[in-house]
Design a protein around this motif. Structure first.
Motif, PDB file in Angstrom:
ATOM      1  N   GLY A  93       0.818  -1.206   0.000  1.00 23.42           N
ATOM      2  CA  GLY A  93       0.000   0.000   0.000  1.00 23.42           C
ATOM      3  C   GLY A  93       0.851   1.255   0.000  1.00 23.42           C
ATOM      4  O   GLY A  93       2.088   1.205  -0.077  1.00 23.42           O
ATOM      5  N   ALA A  94       0.190   2.391   0.109  1.00 25.44           N
ATOM      6  CA  ALA A  94       0.904   3.672   0.123  1.00 25.44           C
ATOM      7  C   ALA A  94       1.658   3.878   1.434  1.00 25.44           C
ATOM      8  O   ALA A  94       2.694   4.554   1.463  1.00 25.44           O
ATOM      9  CB  ALA A  94      -0.078   4.819  -0.102  1.00 25.44           C
ATOM     10  N   GLU A  95       1.161   3.310   2.518  1.00 27.15           N
ATOM     11  CA  GLU A  95       1.812   3.395   3.823  1.00 27.15           C
ATOM     12  C   GLU A  95       2.466   2.063   4.154  1.00 27.15           C
ATOM     13  O   GLU A  95       1.868   1.001   3.927  1.00 27.15           O
ATOM     14  CB  GLU A  95       0.804   3.779   4.900  1.00 27.15           C
ATOM     15  CG  GLU A  95       0.185   5.161   4.712  1.00 27.15           C
ATOM     16  CD  GLU A  95       1.219   6.282   4.808  1.00 27.15           C
ATOM     17  OE1 GLU A  95       2.233   6.089   5.515  1.00 27.15           O
ATOM     18  OE2 GLU A  95       1.011   7.325   4.177  1.00 27.15           O
ATOM     19  N   PRO A  96       3.677   2.059   4.699  1.00 28.51           N
ATOM     20  CA  PRO A  96       4.424   0.811   4.909  1.00 28.51           C
ATOM     21  C   PRO A  96       3.751  -0.185   5.856  1.00 28.51           C
ATOM     22  O   PRO A  96       3.832  -1.380   5.646  1.00 28.51           O
ATOM     23  CB  PRO A  96       5.751   1.301   5.491  1.00 28.51           C
ATOM     24  CG  PRO A  96       5.869   2.720   5.061  1.00 28.51           C
ATOM     25  CD  PRO A  96       4.483   3.255   5.002  1.00 28.51           C
ATOM     26  N   GLN A  97       3.139   0.284   6.933  1.00 25.06           N
ATOM     27  CA  GLN A  97       2.472  -0.578   7.909  1.00 25.06           C
ATOM     28  C   GLN A  97       3.388  -1.706   8.398  1.00 25.06           C
ATOM     29  O   GLN A  97       3.029  -2.880   8.374  1.00 25.06           O
ATOM     30  CB  GLN A  97       1.178  -1.140   7.322  1.00 25.06           C
ATOM     31  CG  GLN A  97       0.140  -0.068   7.028  1.00 25.06           C
ATOM     32  CD  GLN A  97      -1.178  -0.615   6.545  1.00 25.06           C
ATOM     33  OE1 GLN A  97      -1.262  -1.741   6.059  1.00 25.06           O
ATOM     34  NE2 GLN A  97      -2.228   0.169   6.676  1.00 25.06           N
ATOM     35  N   LEU A  98       4.573  -1.324   8.840  1.00 25.96           N
ATOM     36  CA  LEU A  98       5.519  -2.286   9.388  1.00 25.96           C
ATOM     37  C   LEU A  98       5.203  -2.558  10.857  1.00 25.96           C
ATOM     38  O   LEU A  98       4.535  -1.762  11.522  1.00 25.96           O
ATOM     39  CB  LEU A  98       6.940  -1.754   9.244  1.00 25.96           C
ATOM     40  CG  LEU A  98       7.383  -1.410   7.814  1.00 25.96           C
ATOM     41  CD1 LEU A  98       8.792  -0.822   7.835  1.00 25.96           C
ATOM     42  CD2 LEU A  98       7.311  -2.624   6.909  1.00 25.96           C
ATOM     43  N   VAL A  99       5.693  -3.675  11.360  1.00 26.77           N
ATOM     44  CA  VAL A  99       5.494  -4.039  12.762  1.00 26.77           C
ATOM     45  C   VAL A  99       6.583  -3.362  13.589  1.00 26.77           C
ATOM     46  O   VAL A  99       7.775  -3.674  13.429  1.00 26.77           O
ATOM     47  CB  VAL A  99       5.556  -5.566  12.952  1.00 26.77           C
ATOM     48  CG1 VAL A  99       5.323  -5.928  14.422  1.00 26.77           C
ATOM     49  CG2 VAL A  99       4.533  -6.248  12.049  1.00 26.77           C
ATOM     50  N   PRO A 100       6.234  -2.427  14.470  1.00 28.66           N
ATOM     51  CA  PRO A 100       7.265  -1.637  15.160  1.00 28.66           C
ATOM     52  C   PRO A 100       8.155  -2.461  16.069  1.00 28.66           C
ATOM     53  O   PRO A 100       9.308  -2.086  16.313  1.00 28.66           O
ATOM     54  CB  PRO A 100       6.449  -0.609  15.947  1.00 28.66           C
ATOM     55  CG  PRO A 100       5.071  -1.182  16.060  1.00 28.66           C
ATOM     56  CD  PRO A 100       4.865  -1.995  14.820  1.00 28.66           C
ATOM     57  N   GLU A 101       7.659  -3.582  16.595  1.00 30.23           N
ATOM     58  CA  GLU A 101       8.455  -4.401  17.508  1.00 30.23           C
ATOM     59  C   GLU A 101       9.512  -5.229  16.790  1.00 30.23           C
ATOM     60  O   GLU A 101      10.425  -5.767  17.429  1.00 30.23           O
ATOM     61  CB  GLU A 101       7.538  -5.339  18.303  1.00 30.23           C
ATOM     62  CG  GLU A 101       6.598  -4.633  19.259  1.00 30.23           C
ATOM     63  CD  GLU A 101       5.345  -4.101  18.560  1.00 30.23           C
ATOM     64  OE1 GLU A 101       4.575  -3.361  19.206  1.00 30.23           O
ATOM     65  OE2 GLU A 101       5.137  -4.424  17.367  1.00 30.23           O
ATOM     66  N   LEU A 102       9.391  -5.361  15.462  1.00 28.43           N
ATOM     67  CA  LEU A 102      10.346  -6.141  14.682  1.00 28.43           C
ATOM     68  C   LEU A 102      11.355  -5.227  14.014  1.00 28.43           C
ATOM     69  O   LEU A 102      11.042  -4.090  13.671  1.00 28.43           O
ATOM     70  CB  LEU A 102       9.617  -6.956  13.609  1.00 28.43           C
ATOM     71  CG  LEU A 102       8.544  -7.935  14.084  1.00 28.43           C
ATOM     72  CD1 LEU A 102       7.933  -8.654  12.895  1.00 28.43           C
ATOM     73  CD2 LEU A 102       9.103  -8.929  15.097  1.00 28.43           C
ATOM     74  N   ASN A 103      12.568  -5.729  13.827  1.00 29.30           N
ATOM     75  CA  ASN A 103      13.546  -4.923  13.106  1.00 29.30           C
ATOM     76  C   ASN A 103      13.302  -5.038  11.595  1.00 29.30           C
ATOM     77  O   ASN A 103      12.352  -5.693  11.151  1.00 29.30           O
ATOM     78  CB  ASN A 103      14.972  -5.309  13.503  1.00 29.30           C
ATOM     79  CG  ASN A 103      15.347  -6.724  13.106  1.00 29.30           C
ATOM     80  OD1 ASN A 103      14.820  -7.278  12.150  1.00 29.30           O
ATOM     81  ND2 ASN A 103      16.272  -7.321  13.845  1.00 29.30           N
ATOM     82  N   VAL A 104      14.170  -4.412  10.811  1.00 25.91           N
ATOM     83  CA  VAL A 104      13.945  -4.326   9.366  1.00 25.91           C
ATOM     84  C   VAL A 104      13.932  -5.697   8.706  1.00 25.91           C
ATOM     85  O   VAL A 104      13.022  -6.026   7.940  1.00 25.91           O
ATOM     86  CB  VAL A 104      15.020  -3.418   8.729  1.00 25.91           C
ATOM     87  CG1 VAL A 104      15.075  -3.606   7.219  1.00 25.91           C
ATOM     88  CG2 VAL A 104      14.724  -1.950   9.056  1.00 25.91           C
TER      89      VAL A 104
END
Length: 246
Positions: A93-104
């Motif tokens: 999508g247009a926004e990444p929506q990554l899981v903040p507790e996980l690293n890259v």
């Protein structure tokens, strides 16, 4: 129900759907060939996101049919559609929506880990895509420490890491500056061709749409003929050139 054409990996007939009481799709039909890059164009509010969500099984249309190969997605149970999205589809999508507790790298590897792939193999595949996107040195950082453009490239790596059959990209460069936008688009389209991924790309940017094999246009939830007269077919004329590498 009428079975879809054999050469279409995705096929939709007479889709109708409403959001908040307002019509979002009004009788949209289309087909997408295996390995085709299809651009779905139209202004904001034209129904592009709703169409992609119906095609990907996130939404069940109020009326109409959606088929993936020989499987009627619109009649699947919610659990079966969730498994289909996990195992065969991918979303950017247009926004990444990554899981903040996980690293890259963990964010990039997440689709593989959800499938039960071994930790070492999932990490190796994630790092490979991060390397291609110039993100390998950031593999152990948390998403919150990265600028938006880098987070979006992590999301792109995540969408490609599992080699989906179909990748749905909903305005993936809408929030990026020109240089970052070009890199994401180049990687997305080249990877789709080299890895034989069918790409359905929603955009209101005519320049983005030119990278596709074919374009369909939506206005007010209806499919209309593009201004240049292209893209009037139903999935039988896409070039599907899958010879490039990334």
């Amino acid at each position: 129900m009428v079975a879809p054409p054999d050469n279409d990996v995705l096929w939709a007939r007479s889709l109708h759907h409403s959001l908040g009481g307002s019509p979002a799709l009004r009788g949209v039909s289309l087909g997408v060939r295996d390995c085709e890059i299809l651009a779905v164009s139209g202004p904001r509010g034209s129904g592009k996101t709703t169409l992609l969500r119906c095609l990907s099984g996130q939404l069940v249309p109020k009326e109409g049919e959606v088929w993936f190969n020989s499987t009627p997605v619109h009649t699947m149970s919610a659990l079966a559609r969730e498994r289909l999205r996990r195992d065969r589809f991918s979303w950017l999508g247009a926004e990444p929506q990554l899981v903040p507790e996980l690293n890259v790298w963990e964010n990039a590897a997440l689709p593989l880990m959800l499938r039960g792939i071994a930790h070492r193999k999932a990490k190796s595949a994630a790092l490979d895509w991060l390397e291609r996107l110039d993100l390998a040195p950031l593999a152990r950082k948390r998403p919150r420490s990265l600028p938006h453009a880098q987070r979006q490239r992590v999301a792109l790596a995540r969408s490609l890491v599992a080699g989906p059959t179909v990748l749905f990209a909903d305005e993936p460069t809408a929030t990026l500056h020109l240089t970052d936008r070009a890199q994401v688009l180049r990687t997305l389209t080249t990877a789709a061709r080299s890895h034989r991924i069918t790409l359905v790309l929603a955009t209101h940017d005519s320049e983005v749409a030119t990278l596709a094999d074919r374009m369909v246009s939506l206005v007010d939830g209806r499919r209309v003929a593009p201004a240049d007269g292209t893209g009037s077919g139903t999935g039988t004329e896409g070039r599907a050139a899958c010879s490039l590498s990334v």
